[in-house]
Scaffold this active site. Structure first.
Site, short mmCIF file in Angstrom:
data_model
loop_
_atom_site.label_atom_id
_atom_site.label_comp_id
_atom_site.label_asym_id
_atom_site.label_seq_id
_atom_site.Cartn_x
_atom_site.Cartn_y
_atom_site.Cartn_z
N PHE A 68 0.72 -1.29 -0.02
CA PHE A 68 0.05 0.11 -0.06
C PHE A 68 0.81 1.36 -0.05
O PHE A 68 0.53 2.29 0.21
CB PHE A 68 -0.93 0.02 1.24
N CYS B 196 -0.46 3.21 -10.47
CA CYS B 196 -1.54 2.45 -9.67
C CYS B 196 -3.00 2.75 -10.03
O CYS B 196 -3.75 1.89 -10.44
CB CYS B 196 -1.20 2.33 -8.32
N LYS C 243 -4.39 1.87 -13.59
CA LYS C 243 -4.68 0.55 -13.89
C LYS C 243 -5.60 -0.27 -13.15
O LYS C 243 -6.30 -1.23 -13.41
CB LYS C 243 -3.11 0.11 -14.21
P1 NAD Z 1 8.18 -1.42 -11.61
O1 NAD Z 1 7.98 -1.01 -12.97
O2 NAD Z 1 8.79 -0.12 -10.87
O3 NAD Z 1 9.05 -2.29 -11.13
C1 NAD Z 1 9.06 -3.59 -11.59
C2 NAD Z 1 10.39 -4.50 -11.90
O4 NAD Z 1 10.29 -5.86 -11.71
C3 NAD Z 1 11.20 -3.68 -12.80
O5 NAD Z 1 12.60 -3.52 -12.45
C4 NAD Z 1 11.32 -4.77 -13.96
O6 NAD Z 1 12.40 -5.19 -14.63
C5 NAD Z 1 11.11 -6.32 -12.96
N1 NAD Z 1 10.74 -7.38 -13.48
C6 NAD Z 1 9.83 -7.56 -14.62
N2 NAD Z 1 9.85 -8.99 -14.84
C7 NAD Z 1 10.73 -9.55 -13.85
C8 NAD Z 1 10.89 -10.96 -13.70
N3 NAD Z 1 10.35 -11.79 -14.45
N4 NAD Z 1 12.06 -11.26 -12.91
C9 NAD Z 1 12.49 -10.40 -12.20
N5 NAD Z 1 12.21 -9.03 -12.35
C10 NAD Z 1 11.41 -8.66 -13.26
O7 NAD Z 1 6.84 -1.67 -10.65
P2 NAD Z 1 6.27 -1.05 -9.56
O8 NAD Z 1 5.84 0.21 -9.48
O9 NAD Z 1 7.48 -1.39 -8.37
O10 NAD Z 1 4.98 -1.97 -9.16
C11 NAD Z 1 5.25 -3.34 -8.86
C12 NAD Z 1 3.76 -3.94 -8.32
O11 NAD Z 1 3.43 -3.25 -7.18
C13 NAD Z 1 2.73 -3.48 -9.35
O12 NAD Z 1 1.92 -4.70 -9.43
C14 NAD Z 1 1.89 -2.43 -8.76
O13 NAD Z 1 0.56 -2.18 -9.11
C15 NAD Z 1 2.21 -2.62 -7.17
N6 NAD Z 1 2.05 -1.38 -6.44
C16 NAD Z 1 2.73 -0.35 -7.02
C17 NAD Z 1 3.09 0.70 -6.01
C18 NAD Z 1 3.78 2.00 -6.61
O14 NAD Z 1 3.58 2.95 -6.09
N7 NAD Z 1 4.65 1.87 -7.75
C19 NAD Z 1 2.50 0.71 -4.83
C20 NAD Z 1 1.74 -0.50 -4.49
C21 NAD Z 1 1.60 -1.45 -5.18
#
Ligand code: NAD
Length: 434
Positions: free
Chosen positions: A153, A261, A264
């Site tokens: 969160f 977030c 999507k």
């Molecule tokens: P991001 O795009 O910043 O990071 C994702 C990372 O995963 C990238 O570095 C990518 O290279 C890596 N990756 C992709 N496929 C991979 C694999 N097979 N093996 C290893 N690494 C791999 O994404 P994010 O913003 O950190 O979001 C991640 C998840 O968390 C999403 O589902 C998002 O909805 C959720 N989330 C995000 C936030 C936010 O504020 N960004 C907050 C809460 C929840």
């Protein structure tokens, strides 16, 4: 001390990895992006997040966190594997689960001992069961594992504080022992822990984000009415916010939400509802109200400058919100595109997001300083409420602008003061003076 593997070193994964390391655990942070891992080994962060660089450096020095592209290496001795990869929007608004699937498969192929696979990514309801299936089918030989949902969160810009002091920790699993172990891992955070089943945990995350997004769309709809009837939406929000049943958070009228977030997740929840034969009216309107904000802003600026064709418009702020360099679905992108399409020359400045913004805004001329940006503009639009814009030298700005026109999409200035200074000024929902 626990041995933890975190898959994905983006906004969520890197913060998760660094914070768990800081709690005294040993963490292997893994990513398939070699450049990101190489940079992290040199102390270069892949994202901008206040305090993260120092936190990572401290834990690297203490030997509690290391970075790798090798699943084998990352899973060696790991008891827990967090999946924190992206789940972007697919073609019809559904969540694209290809990265989650790839991560689950790689974990299965490389685990050598019993493991708790914890899904931190925001995923559609039922994904936990699907991940369990992938792991089971992809294991070269059967090894015990459990899948637990533990949605994140945190908010970008205050991610470390949010991770470290969450309002609650949600844990979903049908395996009580695994759920308790994950709860134990989170005990130092001293937050209420909600233990439930996998699907309910997954739904809690979507429901929370969709509710907060709806709250913003609600106040934005009221802001438009405030402008018509002469009420001040900032004071309305303050007055509402004192009511503990409502709360003050997410009641800031403006250009609406963007980022990685809310867009999507609301889309994905609406998609799930439709797939299940429902008509998600509130979710659909939440989206519609939100994306209307961007169009309305451009229309209003068009009116303020007497037609956009041939005019120069400066965007103050490009990131979807302050204290991050995240440009995913940032209002700046749609607004710049619409201004450009209407024949305006568009300029932009952001304190930290310029490098990320550059390839996304090919038609926008970027400036490294807000005053240079303002020089010769027909109007400025406040797109992101960065602190440094709140106390700009507005006399200087006025003298640099071709015409003293400001559209304040984030309500950071006072309408009365702006008018006294001689600006043609438009705020959001701030009474007849707006
Ligand atoms: P991001 O795009 O910043 O990071 C994702 C990372 O995963 C990238 O570095 C990518 O290279 C890596 N990756 C992709 N496929 C991979 C694999 N097979 N093996 C290893 N690494 C791999 O994404 P994010 O913003 O950190 O979001 C991640 C998840 O968390 C999403 O589902 C998002 O909805 C959720 N989330 C995000 C936030 C936010 O504020 N960004 C907050 C809460 C929840």
């Amino acid at each position: 001390m626990k041995q933890i593997c975190v898959v994905g070193v983006g906004y969520v994964g890197l913060v998760t990895a660094a914070c768990f390391a800081d709690l005294g655990n040993r963490v292997s942070a893994l990513d398939v992006n070699e450049q990101r891992v190489e940079n992290l080994k040199k102390g270069i962060m892949p994202i901008y997040e206040p305090g993260l660089e120092e936190l990572v450096a401290r834990n690297v020095k203490a030997g509690r966190i290391k970075f790798t592209t090798s699943y084998k290496e990352a899973l060696k001795d790991a008891e827990y594997a967090f999946i924190a990869v992206g789940t972007p929007s697919g073609a019809n608004g559904e969540a694209d689960l290809q990265y989650v699937a790839a991560a689950a498969k790689s974990i299965a192929e490389n685990m050598t001992a019993p493991l708790i696979v914890i899904n931190k990514s925001t995923v559609p309801i039922g994904t936990g069961d699907w991940v369990a299936d992938i792991v089971k089918k992809s294991q070269p030989k059967p090894i015990d594992f459990s899948v637990v949902s533990c949605p994140e969160f945190l908010r970008e810009g205050s991610a470390i504080a949010d991770f470290s002091s969450p309002h609650r920790t949600v844990i979903g699993s049908t395996d009580k022992d695994a759920a308790n172990k994950v709860a134990h891992l989170h005990l130092p955070l001293r937050a209420p822990i909600v233990i439930t089943d996998l699907r309910t945990a997954e739904m809690i995350k979507y429901a929370s984000n969709a509710f907060l997004a709806t709250k913003i769309s609600f106040i934005n709809e009221l802001a438009d009415l405030c402008e018509k009837v002469g009420a001040d939406v900032k004071e309305v929000a303050a007055g509402m916010g004192y009511d503990a049943r409502i709360g003050r958070y997410f009641l800031d009228a403006g250009l609406g939400w963007g980022g990685s977030c809310f867009p999507k997740d609301v889309e994905a929840l609406a998609f799930m509802a439709k797939e299940n034969g429902l008509n998600p009216k509130i979710l659909n309107m939440t989206l519609e109200v939100n994306y209307d904000r961007r169009k309305k802003a451009v229309k209003r600026v068009d009116e303020m400058v007497g037609g956009l064709k041939g005019k120069t418009i400066g965007l103050l702020g490009l990131a979807f919100k302050p204290n991050t360099d995240d440009m995913r679905d940032a209002p700046a992108i749609d607004i710049a595109e619409a201004l450009h399409k209407a024949g305006a020359t568009v300029r932009g400045y952001d304190p930290v997001a310029m490098e990320v913004a550059r390839p996304l805004l090919p038609a926008v001329e970027l400036f490294d300083d807000p005053y240079k940006l303002a020089k010769g503009c027909d109007a400025l639009m406040v797109i992101t409420e960065w602190n440094e814009f709140k106390q700009l030298d507005l006399d200087k700005v006025k003298s640099l602008l071709k015409k003293p026109v400001i559209y304040d999409g984030r309500n950071i200035y006072e309408p009365k003061l702006m008018k006294e200074m001689g600006f043609t000024y438009q705020a959001i929902g701030r009474g007849f003076g707006a």
